[in-house]
Write a protein that holds these residues in place. Structure first.
Motif, short mmCIF file in Angstrom:
data_model
loop_
_atom_site.label_atom_id
_atom_site.label_comp_id
_atom_site.label_asym_id
_atom_site.label_seq_id
_atom_site.Cartn_x
_atom_site.Cartn_y
_atom_site.Cartn_z
N TYR A 14 0.83 -1.02 -0.01
CA TYR A 14 0.04 -0.05 0.20
C TYR A 14 0.89 1.23 0.06
CZ TYR A 14 -4.25 2.89 0.73
OH TYR A 14 -5.27 3.58 0.58
N ALA A 15 1.02 1.96 -1.03
CA ALA A 15 2.20 2.73 -1.43
C ALA A 15 1.88 4.11 -0.58
CB ALA A 15 2.57 2.84 -2.83
N ASP A 16 0.86 4.65 -0.95
CA ASP A 16 0.28 5.85 -0.50
C ASP A 16 -0.07 5.84 0.92
OD1 ASP A 16 0.19 8.77 -0.39
OD2 ASP A 16 -1.39 8.97 -1.63
N LEU A 17 0.58 5.27 1.61
CA LEU A 17 0.26 5.15 3.29
C LEU A 17 0.25 6.36 3.94
CD1 LEU A 17 -0.73 3.01 5.20
CD2 LEU A 17 1.72 2.66 5.83
N PHE A 73 4.63 4.79 -7.83
CA PHE A 73 4.77 5.13 -6.50
C PHE A 73 4.23 6.20 -5.97
CE2 PHE A 73 8.21 4.98 -2.51
CZ PHE A 73 6.84 4.52 -1.61
N PRO A 74 2.74 6.13 -5.80
CA PRO A 74 2.01 7.30 -5.16
C PRO A 74 2.43 7.57 -3.82
CG PRO A 74 0.65 5.33 -5.55
CD PRO A 74 1.92 5.20 -6.32
N HIS A 75 2.58 8.75 -3.57
CA HIS A 75 3.02 8.97 -1.96
C HIS A 75 2.87 10.46 -1.69
CE1 HIS A 75 6.61 10.02 -4.31
NE2 HIS A 75 6.96 10.65 -3.45
N VAL A 76 2.73 10.60 -0.33
CA VAL A 76 3.14 11.94 0.23
C VAL A 76 4.46 12.21 0.85
CG1 VAL A 76 2.01 13.86 1.87
CG2 VAL A 76 0.36 12.31 0.19
N PHE A 101 13.65 10.19 0.81
CA PHE A 101 13.07 11.75 0.48
C PHE A 101 14.27 12.36 0.02
CE2 PHE A 101 12.55 16.13 1.64
CZ PHE A 101 11.43 16.34 0.91
N ARG A 102 15.43 12.44 0.78
CA ARG A 102 16.52 13.26 0.67
C ARG A 102 17.61 12.84 -0.94
NH1 ARG A 102 17.13 13.10 6.12
NH2 ARG A 102 18.55 11.37 6.22
N ARG A 103 17.33 11.58 -0.92
CA ARG A 103 18.00 11.00 -2.10
C ARG A 103 17.24 11.36 -3.23
NH1 ARG A 103 18.42 6.11 -0.50
NH2 ARG A 103 16.92 4.78 -1.68
N ARG A 104 15.75 11.30 -3.36
CA ARG A 104 15.09 11.66 -4.46
C ARG A 104 15.19 13.00 -4.54
NH1 ARG A 104 10.91 9.83 -7.43
NH2 ARG A 104 9.36 11.38 -8.25
N ALA A 143 7.44 -0.27 5.83
CA ALA A 143 7.25 -0.34 7.22
C ALA A 143 7.71 0.98 8.04
CB ALA A 143 8.52 -1.33 7.62
N VAL A 144 8.50 1.78 7.37
CA VAL A 144 8.95 3.30 7.90
C VAL A 144 7.89 3.98 7.63
CG1 VAL A 144 10.43 5.14 7.65
CG2 VAL A 144 11.27 2.81 7.40
N MET A 145 7.11 3.88 6.55
CA MET A 145 6.07 4.77 6.39
C MET A 145 4.96 4.33 7.31
SD MET A 145 5.96 4.90 2.06
CE MET A 145 4.56 6.01 2.03
N ALA A 146 4.76 3.27 7.73
CA ALA A 146 3.89 2.70 8.68
C ALA A 146 4.06 3.42 9.98
CB ALA A 146 3.54 1.34 8.96
N GLY A 147 5.42 3.54 10.38
CA GLY A 147 5.69 4.10 11.66
C GLY A 147 5.50 5.44 11.62
N ARG A 148 5.80 6.09 10.55
CA ARG A 148 5.52 7.93 10.45
C ARG A 148 4.00 7.94 10.48
NH1 ARG A 148 10.03 10.53 9.18
NH2 ARG A 148 9.17 12.22 7.94
N THR A 149 3.32 7.18 9.85
CA THR A 149 1.63 7.26 9.68
C THR A 149 1.30 7.08 11.26
OG1 THR A 149 1.70 6.52 7.55
CG2 THR A 149 -0.34 6.44 8.86
N LEU A 150 1.68 6.08 12.20
CA LEU A 150 1.16 5.87 13.27
C LEU A 150 1.95 6.80 14.27
CD1 LEU A 150 1.51 1.86 13.34
CD2 LEU A 150 -0.43 3.26 13.39
#
Length: 429
Positions: free
Chosen positions: A204-207, A240-243, A252-255, A270-277
């Motif tokens: 689930y890309a745009d988490l 890769f849809p995302h915010v 993010f910095r690499r992109r 997993a990291v996106m899940a952590g930032r969402t939570l």
């Protein structure tokens, strides 16, 4: 009734007056995005009939690549549906091209295929892909302009978008114990939903909280909203849809620095899940390219095991959400006993219960030996009866039984009484 089934015909909507205010809000949102006139153009599709017995009722929401209408099934007045169309600048036809239309339409068809392939209980139920003659397009231009638009019809999910819900409850006078139970539930069900999708071959890309829905009674569920965020595992197409705020900071910095393509992976998710939570726990939106504030997480309103898991996910200690969920379940098992399983049909692997400690066990200043009550998180069916041996027919009136110490407290999200405080109507208590 026969005239109402002519494809492309516009008929008066039954609830136009009551929904006009909502459409105006959507139009103002589009104006704020720098798209004045787009909302007014989309509203002209209200009442369009397609698919034989389906009708666009009113403009409901507009995303980055799709527009959503409330939808009526003329053969089933009880059905509550939405219809999603590809979003293009209908208000600026000079900017439209056949190639752009083709790409947007193919994106929606891919979303429909992924939704059908996943069949996850955490996603909306699909009612299929249909064709809609779009009167906003000039068919005389030929090519894609002369073809109907694909329309994805899905179930409508009541409740609140999680980002709106969080902004309200974190600034409220909701009792900490009640808030903690609900925040813990969000964390557990989100992890379960991601594990379920991984088992079905998808990320689930745009988490982010804006793509989760807090549903009210009788479901009491947290659901994923946007099937357009599904990306097959191993997909290297660059989709890769995302915010940016929810991307891993190094990614993010690499992109930003090199512009290289990024791909959804188990570690990234997993990291996106952590930032969402983290936003779930603290009510604070993470900053793009910045690590989370771990001190704020320590003082948040989630229980200690859930806070530990969020910290580990957001800082990259977990390379997948699956071990994070196992860790959380082990911590919960050490503190509370699992409730006895209830006799109900299993809909999917998502329809399982998880336990997390309640606020009485997690309040750090308190050291009282108050018994810990397990929280059962239901993701599919309404709550079962309290005892399998209870009689099916009502008996003579008697005094209500005393609540069992093993039963979870009343944590309905949307109790019905309008006279109670708003947070009690939202969370219970």
């Amino acid at each position: 009734m026969k005239d109402a089934t002519i494809p492309g015909e516009r008929v008066p909507t039954l609830q136009a007056s009551s929904l006009r205010a909502h459409e105006r809000r959507v139009c103002r949102t589009l104006d704020a995005r720098g798209q004045p006139g787009l909302g007014e153009a989309l509203v002209r599709l209200d009442g369009t009939v397609f698919g034989g017995n389906l009708r666009l009722d009113s403009l409901y929401a507009v995303g980055g690549e799709g527009v959503v209408f409330l939808c009526n099934d003329l053969s089933d007045p009880t059905a509550r549906l939405v219809a999603k169309l590809p979003l293009v600048p209908f208000h600026k036809p000079i900017e439209l091209s056949s190639n752009f239309l083709r790409r947007r339409r193919e994106q929606l068809r891919e979303e429909s295929r992924n939704l059908e392939a996943s069949r996850s209980a955490f996603l909306p139920v699909s009612r299929g892909l249909h064709d809609l003659p779009n009167t906003l397009l000039d068919s005389a231009r030929g090519g894609e302009f002369a073809l109907p638009d694909p329309v994805l019809v899905m179930e409508w999910m009541p409740g609140f978008d999680l980002d709106v819900w969080l902004a309200r409850v974190h600034r409220s006078d909701v009792p900490v114990a009640l808030l903690r139970r609900n925040l813990d539930r969000v964390a557990v069900v989100l992890l379960k939903s991601l594990v379920d999708l991984e088992d079905r071959g998808f990320h689930y890309a745009d988490l982010r909280p804006g793509n989760l829905r807090m549903m009210g009674r009788p479901e009491r569920r947290i659901r994923l909203l946007d099937a357009g965020s599904l990306v097959e595992r191993g997909d290297e197409s660059g989709r890769f849809p995302h915010v940016p705020a929810y991307l891993p900071p190094d990614l993010f910095r690499r992109r930003q620095e090199s512009g290289e393509s990024i791909f959804p992976t188990a570690t990234t998710q997993a990291v996106m899940a952590g930032r969402t939570l983290y936003e779930v726990a603290t009510g604070r939106v993470p900053l793009p390219g910045k690590e989370i504030d771990r001190d704020a997480l320590k003082e948040s309103n989630v229980s200690a095991p859930v806070g530990d898991v969020i910290d580990g996910l957001a800082t990259g200690s977990f390379t997948d959400v699956r071990p994070a969920l196992r860790y959380l379940e082990k911590r919960a098992l050490k503190r509370v006993a699992l409730p006895a399983p209830t006799a109900r049909p299993v809909v999917s692997t998502a329809s399982v219960s998880a336990t997390v400690p309640t606020a009485a066990a997690s309040l750090r200043p308190a050291r009282t030996p108050t018994p810990i009550v397990p929280l059962t998180i239901e993701t599919a069916a309404p709550a079962a009866v309290s005892s399998p041996s209870a009689p099916s027919a009502p008996s003579a009136p008697s005094a209500p039984p005393a609540p069992s110490r093993d039963e979870p407290p009343n944590d309905d999200i949307l109790p019905p009484s309008p006279k109670r405080p708003w947070w009690k109507r939202l969370l219970g208590g």
